[in-house]
Design an enzyme around this catalytic site. Structure first.
Site, PDB file in Angstrom:
ATOM      1  N   CYS A 163      -3.240   1.465   6.482  1.00 35.75           N
ATOM      2  CA  CYS A 163      -3.926   0.567   7.963  1.00 35.75           C
ATOM      3  C   CYS A 163      -4.209   1.778   8.931  1.00 35.75           C
ATOM      4  O   CYS A 163      -4.945   1.438  10.053  1.00 35.75           O
ATOM      5  CB  CYS A 163      -3.027   0.269   8.049  1.00 35.75           C
ATOM      6  SG  CYS A 163      -0.906   1.796   8.738  1.00 35.75           S
ATOM      7  N   GLU A 208       7.500   2.608  14.731  1.00 38.10           N
ATOM      8  CA  GLU A 208       8.739   2.566  13.544  1.00 38.10           C
ATOM      9  C   GLU A 208       8.521   4.598  13.938  1.00 38.10           C
ATOM     10  O   GLU A 208       7.501   4.567  13.822  1.00 38.10           O
ATOM     11  CB  GLU A 208       8.089   2.308  11.774  1.00 38.10           C
ATOM     12  CG  GLU A 208       8.374   0.833  11.667  1.00 38.10           C
ATOM     13  CD  GLU A 208       8.298   0.477  10.290  1.00 38.10           C
ATOM     14  OE1 GLU A 208       7.576   0.965  10.172  1.00 38.10           O
ATOM     15  OE2 GLU A 208       9.125  -0.377  10.139  1.00 38.10           O
ATOM     16  N   ASN A 261       1.309  -0.958   0.541  1.00 36.72           N
ATOM     17  CA  ASN A 261      -0.263   0.350  -0.582  1.00 36.72           C
ATOM     18  C   ASN A 261       0.824   1.341   0.618  1.00 36.72           C
ATOM     19  O   ASN A 261       0.018   2.166  -0.566  1.00 36.72           O
ATOM     20  CB  ASN A 261      -1.243  -0.047   0.935  1.00 36.72           C
ATOM     21  CG  ASN A 261      -0.417  -0.346   2.705  1.00 36.72           C
ATOM     22  OD1 ASN A 261       0.668  -0.437   2.145  1.00 36.72           O
ATOM     23  ND2 ASN A 261      -1.480   0.308   3.016  1.00 36.72           N
ATOM     24  N   GLU A 314       4.113  -4.296  12.208  1.00 33.89           N
ATOM     25  CA  GLU A 314       3.190  -3.231  11.919  1.00 33.89           C
ATOM     26  C   GLU A 314       2.335  -3.740  11.332  1.00 33.89           C
ATOM     27  O   GLU A 314       2.116  -4.219  10.772  1.00 33.89           O
ATOM     28  CB  GLU A 314       3.424  -2.261  11.428  1.00 33.89           C
ATOM     29  CG  GLU A 314       5.014  -0.951  11.840  1.00 33.89           C
ATOM     30  CD  GLU A 314       4.534  -0.302  13.237  1.00 33.89           C
ATOM     31  OE1 GLU A 314       3.545  -0.291  12.654  1.00 33.89           O
ATOM     32  OE2 GLU A 314       5.716  -0.034  13.206  1.00 33.89           O
TER      33      GLU A 314
HETATM   34  P1  NAD Z   1       0.156  -9.427   3.623  1.00 36.61           P
HETATM   35  O1  NAD Z   1       0.313 -10.048   5.079  1.00 36.61           O
HETATM   36  O2  NAD Z   1      -0.684 -10.081   2.914  1.00 36.61           O
HETATM   37  O3  NAD Z   1       1.793  -8.586   3.191  1.00 36.61           O
HETATM   38  C1  NAD Z   1       2.741  -8.127   3.592  1.00 36.61           C
HETATM   39  C2  NAD Z   1       4.711  -9.000   3.422  1.00 36.61           C
HETATM   40  O4  NAD Z   1       4.264 -10.187   3.462  1.00 36.61           O
HETATM   41  C3  NAD Z   1       4.107  -9.240   1.600  1.00 36.61           C
HETATM   42  O5  NAD Z   1       5.968  -8.447   1.247  1.00 36.61           O
HETATM   43  C4  NAD Z   1       3.636 -10.869   1.257  1.00 36.61           C
HETATM   44  O6  NAD Z   1       4.059 -10.911  -0.217  1.00 36.61           O
HETATM   45  C5  NAD Z   1       4.342 -11.166   2.734  1.00 36.61           C
HETATM   46  N1  NAD Z   1       3.773 -12.047   2.776  1.00 36.61           N
HETATM   47  C6  NAD Z   1       2.149 -12.870   2.552  1.00 36.61           C
HETATM   48  N2  NAD Z   1       2.706 -13.979   3.074  1.00 36.61           N
HETATM   49  C7  NAD Z   1       3.737 -14.271   3.907  1.00 36.61           C
HETATM   50  C8  NAD Z   1       3.529 -15.493   4.524  1.00 36.61           C
HETATM   51  N3  NAD Z   1       3.859 -16.498   4.970  1.00 36.61           N
HETATM   52  N4  NAD Z   1       5.025 -15.213   4.909  1.00 36.61           N
HETATM   53  C9  NAD Z   1       6.221 -14.159   5.224  1.00 36.61           C
HETATM   54  N5  NAD Z   1       6.057 -12.986   3.900  1.00 36.61           N
HETATM   55  C10 NAD Z   1       4.328 -12.828   3.877  1.00 36.61           C
HETATM   56  O7  NAD Z   1      -0.544  -7.600   4.080  1.00 36.61           O
HETATM   57  P2  NAD Z   1      -1.014  -6.937   2.608  1.00 36.61           P
HETATM   58  O8  NAD Z   1      -2.282  -7.058   2.171  1.00 36.61           O
HETATM   59  O9  NAD Z   1       0.694  -6.325   1.916  1.00 36.61           O
HETATM   60  O10 NAD Z   1      -1.009  -5.308   3.389  1.00 36.61           O
HETATM   61  C11 NAD Z   1      -2.274  -5.618   3.770  1.00 36.61           C
HETATM   62  C12 NAD Z   1      -2.273  -5.248   5.507  1.00 36.61           C
HETATM   63  O11 NAD Z   1      -0.798  -4.248   5.954  1.00 36.61           O
HETATM   64  C13 NAD Z   1      -3.160  -4.628   6.067  1.00 36.61           C
HETATM   65  O12 NAD Z   1      -4.134  -5.014   7.016  1.00 36.61           O
HETATM   66  C14 NAD Z   1      -2.934  -3.099   6.378  1.00 36.61           C
HETATM   67  O13 NAD Z   1      -3.570  -2.499   7.136  1.00 36.61           O
HETATM   68  C15 NAD Z   1      -1.165  -3.209   6.349  1.00 36.61           C
HETATM   69  N6  NAD Z   1      -0.279  -2.035   7.215  1.00 36.61           N
HETATM   70  C16 NAD Z   1      -0.342  -2.078   8.169  1.00 36.61           C
HETATM   71  C17 NAD Z   1       0.761  -1.074   8.685  1.00 36.61           C
HETATM   72  C18 NAD Z   1       0.917  -0.504   9.884  1.00 36.61           C
HETATM   73  O14 NAD Z   1       2.281   0.354  10.352  1.00 36.61           O
HETATM   74  N7  NAD Z   1       1.048  -0.846  11.027  1.00 36.61           N
HETATM   75  C19 NAD Z   1       1.167  -0.856   6.887  1.00 36.61           C
HETATM   76  C20 NAD Z   1       1.177  -0.864   6.010  1.00 36.61           C
HETATM   77  C21 NAD Z   1       0.118  -2.105   5.487  1.00 36.61           C
END
Ligand code: NAD
Length: 482
Positions: A284, A462, A152, A250
């Site tokens: 997020c 962070e 995102n 995060e």
């Molecule tokens: P996601 O968890 O699917 O993916 C995040 C990252 O993890 C990607 O690089 C993905 O390839 C990797 N990933 C996916 N499956 C994995 C696994 N089994 N093992 C290790 N890595 C894996 O999330 P997303 O769809 O990319 O992002 C959206 C989510 O992120 C939302 O829930 C959002 O709220 C959250 N987010 C949080 C913050 C924060 O600072 N708290 C910031 C941005 C996004």
């Protein structure tokens, strides 16, 4: 923009690497393929660990000033290429060009801030109880850090992790999201061009779960920093336990925004709309649900609708566009299901409520900006993170009741409220169970502040000196004198 073919690579030990297997990257506004990057299933990750491990012994001993020079040079190069990077970001992720430029600028601010903060890492000398003892505490880099980022904010999330890690003296392996690897590779291209020593920063793309497995199983990786969904974060946390690796998470948020009866309604409407529809609602710390005092609900709704109607939906490259597409069809479908569920349970649609598929929206993951009232606390759109351009509005009667209601969520990232009452500012800020509170405004991610959540929104922070601590170990040294 220069050809994207040059971005079909990983970076290991200062060299660009391609693999026979690859995966495609798509433009979410058109559904068309825009790039192709290596599909690592673990082998390259092992090489990245070896390279980062070898580089750690020298990088960790460089002075903070030397490390800062590389970081500033990286920041300079990103500014020099800002337009090109913003175009790539907008094409790969979908966000409007203005937001893409702001994200690149924000990404650079993190680099510059940490370049300088690295020079202020301190130790302490403690007062001993015995005359012949001397006690000191020093801070040292954790070691090799694995950084996993989401799609995102695929530029800002990279620098928010890489910059503090490198400033602290760690070496890194970055694994960007599969939806947005190109911008991460482009950022690394500029980092490599600074002449940073080989192996200090490595980047792998590919099968997330397999790459994560290699990172988690290797004793040389001492730190995991993850931004993404709560579901994956929980999994990584339990896997990291096997080697007691340090882990920062995060995760998802479900931010409420409370508008009290004494709020400036126009100001609240304007800032709610800016926050909710930024990045097509895929933020997020974005507002998930508005709770408005029942006496001002219709006025606030009216104002919000007026503002949203003026926002043009379309391709990020169109300068008039304010809302781009969602990241892909799957995410769009998830958003639509939440709207359908709310409608079925009695919510009223005030605006939008459907996918946009005709004419210029054809093949893109576009969704109409949506506003709903008559929403109830137990609906899925209130309980779950929407992550799309959909705003449910609930009403409340008393401060006590609304605080109780919003604190019920298992998330705890950000919460916002609008009021003119100074006593209420303190009372409500202290009562809300969230890591970050926005009062009369929604801007939260700045380099000096601790961004992060509590409960199932994660652990660790962070930003600021807090973000640097995530990459440092404390060492206590006791010396007994003769
Ligand atoms: P996601 O968890 O699917 O993916 C995040 C990252 O993890 C990607 O690089 C993905 O390839 C990797 N990933 C996916 N499956 C994995 C696994 N089994 N093992 C290790 N890595 C894996 O999330 P997303 O769809 O990319 O992002 C959206 C989510 O992120 C939302 O829930 C959002 O709220 C959250 N987010 C949080 C913050 C924060 O600072 N708290 C910031 C941005 C996004």
């Amino acid at each position: 923009m220069r050809s994207l073919d040059r971005l079909n690579m990983c970076w290991i030990d200062g060299r660009s690497i391609t693999l026979p297997k690859s995966f495609s990257v798509f433009n979410p506004a058109t559904g068309k393929e825009i790039g192709n990057v290596p599909l690592d299933e673990g082998e390259l990750t092992t090489q990245a660990i070896e390279s980062a491990w070898a580089a750690f012994s020298t990088w960790s001993k460089r002075s903070a000033g030397e490390r800062a020079t590389y970081l500033h040079s990286w920041a300079d190069r990103l500014i020099e290429h800002k337009r090109e990077l913003a175009e790539l970001l907008s094409m790969e992720q979908g966000k409007p060009m203005l937001e893409a430029k702001e994200e690149i600028e924000g990404a650079v601010e993190f680099i510059r801030w940490y370049a300088e903060e690295g020079k202020r890492i301190q130790g302490e000398v403690l007062t001993p109880l015995r005359a012949n003892q001397r006690i000191s505490v020093i801070r040292q880099p954790v070691g090799v850090a694995a950084l996993i980022t989401p799609w995102n904010y695929p530029a800002a999330m990279v620098t928010r992790k890489v910059a503090p890690a490198l400033a602290a003296g760690c070496t890194v392996i970055l694994k960007p999201a599969k939806e947005t690897p190109l911008i991460a590779i482009a950022l690394f291209e500029q980092l490599m061009a600074t002449g940073i020593p080989a192996g200090v920063a490595n980047l792998v793309t590919g099968e997330a779960a397999k790459i994560a497995q290699v990172l988690l199983n290797d004793h040389r990786v001492r730190k995991i920093s993850f931004t993404g969904s709560t579901e994956v974060g929980k999994r990584l946390m339990s896997q990291a336990a096997a080697q007691v690796k340090r882990i920062s998470l995060e995760l998802g948020g479900n931010a409420p925004c409370i508008v009290f009866s004494d709020a400036d309604i126009d100001l609240a409407a304007e800032r709610i709309v800016l926050n909710k529809f930024e990045n097509c609602g895929q933020m997020c710390n974005g507002i998930n649900v508005v709770y408005v005092h029942e006496t001002i609900a219709s006025k606030l709704e009216e104002r919000i609708i007026q503002l949203v109607k003026r926002m043009k939906v379309g391709k990020g490259s169109d300068p008039d566009v304010k809302i781009g597409p969602l990241i892909n069809q799957r995410e769009r479908q998830k958003v639509h299901e939440l709207v359908l569920d709310a409608k079925q349970q009695g919510a009223t649609l005030l605006l939008g409520g459907d996918m946009l598929e005709k004419d210029e929206f054809h093949q893109g993951a576009f969704y109409a900006p949506t506003i709903m009232n008559q929403v109830h606390q137990n609906m899925r759109c209130v309980q779950e993170e929407i992550f799309g351009p959909v705003l449910p509005i609930l009403t409340f009667q008393t401060e006590e009741e609304v605080i109780k209601q919003v604190n019920q969520t298992s998330y705890g990232l950000a919460a916002y409220f609008f009021t003119k009452d100074h006593n209420r500012v303190h009372r409500v800020s202290e009562a809300l169970e969230f890591g970050m509170i926005g009062v009369n405004g929604t801007s939260l991610s700045v380099p000096q502040a601790p961004f992060g959540g509590i409960k199932e929104s994660g652990q660790g922070r962070e930003g600021g000196t807090y973000g640097l601590e995530e990459y440092l170990e404390l060492k206590y040294i006791s010396t007994i004198l003769d």
